[in-house]
Write an enzyme that holds these catalytic residues in place. Structure first.
Site, PDB file in Angstrom:
ATOM      1  N   ASP A 152       0.914  -1.166  -0.043  1.00  0.00           N
ATOM      2  CA  ASP A 152       0.024  -0.034  -0.062  1.00  0.00           C
ATOM      3  C   ASP A 152       0.651   1.344   0.021  1.00  0.00           C
ATOM      4  OD1 ASP A 152      -2.106  -1.680   0.283  1.00  0.00           O
ATOM      5  OD2 ASP A 152      -2.186  -1.407   2.492  1.00  0.00           O
ATOM      6  N   LYS A 153       0.251   2.373  -0.469  1.00  0.00           N
ATOM      7  CA  LYS A 153       0.932   3.506  -0.564  1.00  0.00           C
ATOM      8  C   LYS A 153       2.002   3.921   0.956  1.00  0.00           C
ATOM      9  CE  LYS A 153       0.647   8.391  -2.203  1.00  0.00           C
ATOM     10  NZ  LYS A 153      -0.299   9.447  -2.690  1.00  0.00           N
TER      11      LYS A 153
END
Length: 242
Positions: A108-109
């Site tokens: 995930d970012k």
């Protein structure tokens, strides 16, 4: 053993930002050297296993396949390219850039840690295939204590809010307190899985970092955003029992 030979212009085009046509100009400008001598022709052959090819005095990586370990920082996308946001490939030093590289899997970012980057699709498939169940290890800081009920739920296989059933996972408490630090080991890779598993247990993930893929841990010497080649010995560790 037979040498693995490739033309100079092909190598330059695949391992730099220059096109095949532009590489010929580099050669005529005297910017390319092979084993210390100037390259005179784009058709010259390079032994990928033994030769040293340089552009503007910097050696290029000649190995056919490249395997990189990155300590991904938060705020960067696990993608090959994006028109609006920085990606893990944007962080690569010039010497590691070549066509065909991609992040094997994704984080995930806002998640940090071990990002495997390669141009070997078959290798990536072996690591990522759901049938292989390659373990991924994470450290997570959550907004509350860990209890035995949560540990058992992880071990039994949590049912997520949408009804998806997670494979059994390991939850280990590392530091207790109002905010607990845990280790989580998964053998599958569903969307936002670690975060969703904790939500199902009434907890929220405040920070998340992947610390190992299979038997290979993230190099602790790598600062966020830094990258290095994975050694042949480490590749064998990655493929162990897969």
């Amino acid at each position: 053993m037979l040498s693995d030979l490739e033309r100079v212009d092909k190598i330059l085009a695949s391992r730099t930002a220059f096109s095949r046509k532009e590489t010929k100009k580099l050669i005529t400008q005297g910017r390319v050297r092979l084993n210390g001598r100037l390259v005179r022709s784009a058709e010259e052959k390079v032994d990928l296993a033994a030769d040293v090819l340089q552009l503007d005095g910097k050696s290029l990586l000649l190995q056919k396949r490249l395997y990189l370990m990155m300590n991904k920082p938060a705020g960067v996308l696990s993608a090959a390219r994006d028109p609006k946001q920085p990606t893990v490939l944007d962080l690569l030093p010039e010497g590691y850039r070549r066509t065909g590289l991609f992040p094997a899997g994704r984080l995930d970012k806002d998640t940090e840690g071990f990002m495997l980057i390669t141009d070997d699709g078959e290798f990536a498939h072996r690591i990522l295939s759901p049938k292989r169940h390659v373990p991924k290890t994470y450290h997570a800081r959550i907004d509350g204590p860990v209890n035995e009920r949560m540990v058992k739920a992880f071990a039994d296989g949590i049912v997520l809010e949408d009804g998806s059933l997670c494979r059994p996972a390991q939850l280990l408490l590392l530091e207790s307190g109002p905010e607990s630090l845990c280790q989580v080991v998964l053998t599958q890779g569903m969307y936002h899985q670690v975060k969703r598993m904790f939500v199902a247990c009434g907890r929220r993930v405040l920070w998340l970092k992947r610390t190992a893929i299979g038997a290979l841990p993230l190099d602790e010497a790598l600062k966020p955003g830094e990258v290095r080649k994975i050694t042949d010995k480490e590749i064998l560790r990655l493929l162990d029992k897969i």
